[in-house]
Design an enzyme around this catalytic site. Structure first.
Site, PDB file in Angstrom:
ATOM      1  NE  ARG A  26      -3.463   2.642   2.930  1.00  0.00           N
ATOM      2  CZ  ARG A  26      -3.181   3.562   3.794  1.00  0.00           C
ATOM      3  NH1 ARG A  26      -2.641   2.975   5.050  1.00  0.00           N
ATOM      4  NH2 ARG A  26      -3.897   4.415   3.700  1.00  0.00           N
ATOM      5  CG  HIS A  51      -1.170   8.833   3.446  1.00  0.00           C
ATOM      6  ND1 HIS A  51      -1.257   7.658   3.847  1.00  0.00           N
ATOM      7  CD2 HIS A  51      -0.721   9.371   4.855  1.00  0.00           C
ATOM      8  CE1 HIS A  51      -0.814   7.390   4.993  1.00  0.00           C
ATOM      9  NE2 HIS A  51      -0.530   8.630   5.669  1.00  0.00           N
ATOM     10  CD  GLU A  54      -4.550   7.374   9.760  1.00  0.00           C
ATOM     11  OE1 GLU A  54      -3.888   8.689  10.037  1.00  0.00           O
ATOM     12  OE2 GLU A  54      -4.210   6.398  10.127  1.00  0.00           O
ATOM     13  CG  ASN A  69      -5.016   3.426   8.790  1.00  0.00           C
ATOM     14  OD1 ASN A  69      -4.989   2.243   8.042  1.00  0.00           O
ATOM     15  ND2 ASN A  69      -4.406   4.316   8.201  1.00  0.00           N
ATOM     16  CE1 TYR A 111       0.096   2.630  13.625  1.00  0.00           C
ATOM     17  CE2 TYR A 111      -1.833   3.706  12.952  1.00  0.00           C
ATOM     18  CZ  TYR A 111      -0.525   3.330  12.531  1.00  0.00           C
ATOM     19  OH  TYR A 111       0.032   3.217  11.383  1.00  0.00           O
ATOM     20  CD  GLU A 166      -1.484   4.022   8.048  1.00  0.00           C
ATOM     21  OE1 GLU A 166      -1.431   4.264   9.350  1.00  0.00           O
ATOM     22  OE2 GLU A 166      -1.639   4.618   7.099  1.00  0.00           O
TER      23      GLU A 166
HETATM   24  C1  PNW Z   1      -1.270   7.351  10.764  1.00  0.00           C
HETATM   25  N1  PNW Z   1      -3.487  10.069  16.267  1.00  0.00           N
HETATM   26  O1  PNW Z   1      -1.150   8.345  11.300  1.00  0.00           O
HETATM   27  C2  PNW Z   1      -0.722   7.828   9.427  1.00  0.00           C
HETATM   28  O2  PNW Z   1      -1.596   7.254   8.559  1.00  0.00           O
HETATM   29  C3  PNW Z   1       0.682   7.342   8.938  1.00  0.00           C
HETATM   30  O3  PNW Z   1       0.963   8.317   7.851  1.00  0.00           O
HETATM   31  C4  PNW Z   1       1.493   7.464  10.132  1.00  0.00           C
HETATM   32  O4  PNW Z   1       2.775   7.372  10.070  1.00  0.00           O
HETATM   33  C5  PNW Z   1       1.187   6.467  11.266  1.00  0.00           C
HETATM   34  O5  PNW Z   1      -0.324   6.490  11.714  1.00  0.00           O
HETATM   35  C6  PNW Z   1       1.971   6.443  12.592  1.00  0.00           C
HETATM   36  O6  PNW Z   1       1.418   7.561  13.293  1.00  0.00           O
HETATM   37  C7  PNW Z   1      -1.445   8.792  12.732  1.00  0.00           C
HETATM   38  O7  PNW Z   1      -2.919  11.072  17.062  1.00  0.00           O
HETATM   39  C8  PNW Z   1      -1.376   9.774  13.279  1.00  0.00           C
HETATM   40  O8  PNW Z   1      -4.341   9.545  16.735  1.00  0.00           O
HETATM   41  C9  PNW Z   1      -1.840  10.316  14.479  1.00  0.00           C
HETATM   42  C10 PNW Z   1      -2.690   9.868  15.190  1.00  0.00           C
HETATM   43  C11 PNW Z   1      -3.474   8.604  14.542  1.00  0.00           C
HETATM   44  C12 PNW Z   1      -2.725   8.217  12.991  1.00  0.00           C
END
Ligand code: PNW
Length: 462
Positions: free
Chosen positions: A76, A120, A166, A294, A296, A368
């Site tokens: 991707r 992006h 996002e 995505n 995390y 992601e």
């Molecule tokens: C995503 N938050 O960014 C992006 O899609 C990527 O480009 C980035 O490198 C990756 O996650 C890691 O950060 C985010 O603050 C940035 O919740 C900030 C947040 C979530 C996703």
């Protein structure tokens, strides 16, 4: 029960143009809002920028070979709008088209499926300066034209499209609290930007489905969402956790899968939340072939008490982040990544189940998932046990979700290699491959070797 993932499960890795390409001021590329943001003192750690990044523009062949050696089935990446249309609206830059043609052809020659994100975050700067970017509804036509160019030029070979990456980040971080480009701080602009992003997404989807149906591809949107667990089992805290999910994900997913914004947002945001016309609702409803996700981290949510400091009290920003009226906290037992994000694998399973239930069993791809680790030396990178454990535990919980009936079809690790981590510059490393920023050499880390073995046995080792 077999421990394997479903047959045809897609295993890949992800990157984004601004984070890896470099060659930012070469080969006819116009400037983007992120180039300007990087040049604004104090916005990006260490004054880092995207001028060289991972130099992927010149090293893509080597990168594709590395993917092949790792056994990745899909890749991707995103297209830089200002490489295709330097001013965002006019002439096509042929050198930009040629670059992505070379990359796509190289991937296909190596048997790797391209998954292409149209946007992006690297908006052409003139669209921001002259037209107010995502705040102006005109962007819908501009994004439509740009998308059409991409479908025309690349759609004979690209069969998987993601319109926007996002939009929550672009809206909230970019227009609410100002930590991402274009750096706006406002209580109303995030809602307007989000609204125009949803309309732009839907327009690109409709163009693809009507004009490019013969290409036989799929197209969807990728949203990001953390999971929220209620702090206690009190009804107010359970409601706060649910409300927090609605403000995070349902804000973007409800219009597409249900036809309008969530009722709770209309109630809490009031007239700052724009309305869709009946025609627009129709255009947006059903405008995604799959649910790109995505994910995390997770947090605890509760009904705020008088003692709770709301996020805006701490960050001192415009305060839109508190529209939802939720207090957030951490479970002290949770480990944290180098981003200080909680590592909560079961949150991934519970989020997948939440999406499955609310949106009536959509096809989901995790586009992601990954972990930043503090890796000052090459040796530390070569022993990235924390990242390997992160992938393994999140994948294990994802498989539990599949066993519970969730239609998860693929997983893309963020990221193929260390790269420009937005406002943190190069000071956060998310890669499964290390990048030495002096020599620009790449080297797979332990987590990459582990993922490679995992792919080879379709997850049976997890
Ligand atoms: C995503 N938050 O960014 C992006 O899609 C990527 O480009 C980035 O490198 C990756 O996650 C890691 O950060 C985010 O603050 C940035 O919740 C900030 C947040 C979530 C996703």
């Amino acid at each position: 029960m077999s421990k394997k993932f479903p047959e045809n499960f897609v295993w890949g890795s992800a990157t984004a143009s601004f984070q890896i390409e470099g060659a930012a001021k070469q080969y006819g590329r116009g400037l983007s809002i992120w180039d300007a943001f990087c040049d604004t003192p104090g916005k990006v750690e260490s004054g880092h920028n995207g001028d060289v990044a991972c130099d992927h523009y010149h090293r893509f062949e080597e990168d594709v070979k590395m993917m092949k050696e790792l056994g990745l089935q899909a890749y991707r990446f995103s297209i830089a709008w200002p490489r295709i249309q330097p001013d965002g609206k006019g002439d096509i830059n042929q050198e930009g088209i040629d670059f992505y043609n070379r990359l796509i052809d190289c991937l296909l020659e190596h048997g790797i499926e391209p998954w292409v994100t149209l946007y992006h975050w690297d908006l052409p700067l003139p669209l921001q300066i002259e037209h107010d970017g995502w705040l102006n509804k005109e962007i819908v036509e501009r994004f439509e034209k740009y998308s059409r160019i991409c479908f025309e030029q690349f759609g004979d070979r690209v069969k998987n499209w993601i319109t926007l990456n996002e939009p929550w980040c672009a809206a909230v971080l970019g227009h609410g609290i100002g930590v991402h480009a274009p750096g706006r701080i406002s209580t109303s602009e995030p809602y307007l930007a989000a609204h125009n992003m949803l309309l732009s997404h839907a327009r690109a989807y409709r163009v693809y489905k009507s004009e490019f149906a013969h290409q036989n591809g799929t197209i969807g949107i990728t949203n990001n969402c953390d999971f929220r667990y209620p702090l206690t089992d009190k009804a107010e805290d359970i409601a706060a956790a649910e409300r927090s999910m609605e403000f995070f994900l349902a804000w973007f997913a409800d219009p597409i899968w249900k036809g309008d914004y969530p009722a709770v947002m209309k109630e809490y945001v009031g007239e700052r939340l724009p309305e869709f016309s009946a025609e627009e609702k129709q255009e947006i409803f059903g405008s995604s072939d799959f649910f790109g996700l995505n994910h995390y981290t997770s947090m605890l949510a509760s009904e705020p008490t008088e003692d709770d400091k709301l996020v805006s009290d701490i960050a001192g920003n415009g305060g839109m982040i508190d529209d939802q009226k939720v207090a957030l906290s951490n479970d002290p037992s949770w480990d944290k990544s180098h981003m200080q994000w909680n590592i909560v694998p079961e949150g991934c399973r519970d989020l997948l189940k939440w999406i499955d239930a609310r949106y009536d069993r959509p096809i989901i791809y995790i586009t992601e998932n990954g972990c930043a680790c503090d890796e000052p030396t090459e040796e530390a990178a070569d022993n990235d046990l924390m990242r390997k454990n992160y992938y393994e535990s999140y994948l294990r919980e994802s498989r539990k979700a599949i066993d519970a009936g969730v239609d998860l079809r693929g997983y893309f690790a963020w990221s193929l290699m260390d790269n420009f981590e937005w406002s943190f510059g190069y000071n956060r490393r998310f890669g499964m491959c290390r990048v030495d920023y002096e020599t620009l050499e790449r080297k797979p880390k332990m987590s990459a070797r582990w993922l490679s073995q995992t792919i080879a046995q379709n997850g049976e080792n997890i």
